[in-house]
Write a protein that holds these residues in place. Sequence first.
Motif, PDB file in Angstrom:
ATOM      1  N   LYS A   1     -78.435   3.666  49.377  1.00 52.58           N
ATOM      2  CA  LYS A   1     -77.471   2.594  49.936  1.00 52.58           C
ATOM      3  C   LYS A   1     -77.876   2.232  51.279  1.00 52.58           C
ATOM      4  O   LYS A   1     -77.102   1.202  51.489  1.00 52.58           O
ATOM      5  N   PHE A   2     -79.010   2.798  51.771  1.00 50.66           N
ATOM      6  CA  PHE A   2     -79.619   2.042  52.993  1.00 50.66           C
ATOM      7  C   PHE A   2     -81.011   1.211  52.603  1.00 50.66           C
ATOM      8  O   PHE A   2     -81.611   0.597  53.434  1.00 50.66           O
TER       9      PHE A   2
ATOM     10  N   LYS B   1     -80.706  -0.574  55.959  1.00 50.05           N
ATOM     11  CA  LYS B   1     -79.548  -1.646  55.639  1.00 50.05           C
ATOM     12  C   LYS B   1     -78.290  -0.889  56.422  1.00 50.05           C
ATOM     13  O   LYS B   1     -78.133   0.073  56.562  1.00 50.05           O
ATOM     14  N   THR B   2     -77.702  -2.006  56.801  1.00 45.30           N
ATOM     15  CA  THR B   2     -76.003  -1.717  57.309  1.00 45.30           C
ATOM     16  C   THR B   2     -75.277  -1.072  55.962  1.00 45.30           C
ATOM     17  O   THR B   2     -75.144  -1.895  55.018  1.00 45.30           O
TER      18      THR B   2
ATOM     19  N   GLU C   1     -69.606  12.682  40.731  1.00 50.08           N
ATOM     20  CA  GLU C   1     -69.905  11.245  40.854  1.00 50.08           C
ATOM     21  C   GLU C   1     -68.683  10.606  40.596  1.00 50.08           C
ATOM     22  O   GLU C   1     -68.299  10.614  39.793  1.00 50.08           O
ATOM     23  N   SER C   2     -68.479   9.589  41.782  1.00 47.08           N
ATOM     24  CA  SER C   2     -67.350   8.727  41.342  1.00 47.08           C
ATOM     25  C   SER C   2     -67.627   7.461  40.678  1.00 47.08           C
ATOM     26  O   SER C   2     -68.632   7.182  40.597  1.00 47.08           O
ATOM     27  N   SER C   3     -66.637   6.439  40.505  1.00 45.02           N
ATOM     28  CA  SER C   3     -66.761   5.413  39.703  1.00 45.02           C
ATOM     29  C   SER C   3     -67.505   4.509  40.716  1.00 45.02           C
ATOM     30  O   SER C   3     -68.061   3.400  40.199  1.00 45.02           O
ATOM     31  N   THR C   4     -67.538   4.650  42.139  1.00 47.08           N
ATOM     32  CA  THR C   4     -68.292   3.647  42.918  1.00 47.08           C
ATOM     33  C   THR C   4     -69.460   4.207  43.422  1.00 47.08           C
ATOM     34  O   THR C   4     -69.956   3.693  44.380  1.00 47.08           O
ATOM     35  N   GLY C   5     -70.059   5.388  42.995  1.00 51.48           N
ATOM     36  CA  GLY C   5     -71.269   6.171  43.161  1.00 51.48           C
ATOM     37  C   GLY C   5     -71.223   6.878  44.413  1.00 51.48           C
ATOM     38  O   GLY C   5     -72.053   7.321  45.003  1.00 51.48           O
TER      39      GLY C   5
ATOM     40  N   THR D   1     -76.071  13.230  57.705  1.00 53.10           N
ATOM     41  CA  THR D   1     -77.388  12.310  57.167  1.00 53.10           C
ATOM     42  C   THR D   1     -76.866  10.839  56.991  1.00 53.10           C
ATOM     43  O   THR D   1     -77.439   9.961  57.616  1.00 53.10           O
ATOM     44  N   ILE D   2     -75.701  10.577  56.614  1.00 53.69           N
ATOM     45  CA  ILE D   2     -75.066   9.328  56.511  1.00 53.69           C
ATOM     46  C   ILE D   2     -74.916   8.754  57.867  1.00 53.69           C
ATOM     47  O   ILE D   2     -75.210   7.474  58.410  1.00 53.69           O
TER      48      ILE D   2
END
Length: 403
Positions: A160-161, A200-201, A282-286, A331-332
């Motif tokens: 995601k980054f 990445k943001t 895991e969700s539908s949006t990852g 971590t995030i």
Amino acid sequence: MSDHPQKRVLFTTQKAFASRLILATLTGRPIRITRIRPSSPTNLGVAPHEISLLRLLEAVTNGSMIEVSMTGTTVDYRPGLITGSTQGLGANRGVIRHEVPAACTRGVSYFLIPLCLLAPFSKSPINVLFSGPGVITSATPAGDLSVDSVRTAILPLFAKFGILKDIELRILRRSNPGARGKGGAGEVQLVFGHQVRLPKTLHLLNPGRIKRIRGVAYCTGVPASNNARMIEAARGILNPIGVDIYVFSDVSSAPYIPSNDKANPTGKTKTGIGFGLSLVAESSTGCLYSADVASPPSGGAPPEDIGQQCAHQLLESVAAGGAVSIAAVPTILTLMSMSSEDVGRVQLGKDVLSADHIIDLARDMKALGLSPWGFRETSTGQENDIVVSVVGKGVGNVGRKIA
């Protein structure tokens, strides 16, 4: 960094020891940690796993200065450049071999997660082989994740980054905590070859709905039927949800270590015997939510209890709300703070955000010069969630900038 020596940031107690060292390394700020177990009659000062972490930081950096007081209750740390597995700077043929002592009571994830936070900002790829009598690959009573959860619930978040290439976590030999929770004699290798100038943001505001559950049931030195019993017990709780569920079963033999018996100097004994279960939803949006439970070192817990406990823990993680599991929040937020100078947003559950270690993380980040967090209510009307805004520091990978 400036030519003028920076003033040391002062911290007290061993709380968040690893997190403070990693934040200091990423920001380049020297720190001093005092009052580390000053009144303990048996474990005065830094513990074996903390000494091992300091040695690991020394191996993956160049120019770091570490000073430990005679009593071990004070640590001075001046970070250097993150060089990774550079030949001649602690690495042999591109691999750093880090041996964990037998007295270690923490899982190998205690070292893996901090190393993964440093790896994107390294001058060269990181390749570390964890070996020795103290490597525990399962979850531990101290709250450490298993290596399976790090691989399936933590490492995917780096994508995601914009950090997603040449990343691999290999379990070469499994192990559970040994006698009195110490040691395990496992073996794990981390290969992290994707280095970036700036992450990445992140904008993660939609938790979505759970669409699949994956997991790993593992046992070491015990019958394979323990895995089947854990999986069946977990499925009994999760099947009514009506999502796709698949749990892989991994059976391995127990590792051997020297017995240290004077009557038989060459003898060896089994260690790291046990079993455990790692689940990831895991969700539908990852978005990912994890749960991790292993048999206690003292034994006595049937596999059915472990399976049910892990399933309930997974449901609690999802029910806590937000788009990030509590195990992955540090971590995030750390990666968001080190990203480009823009505002990143992530939706978290209020109960997750109010956890003691998350509050301590916010204070430590502010003390080391990172931006404070902003908060606002969600636009979707979810009362138990809150949106956290983090402004990136824009420090990035100094090694790549120099190169």
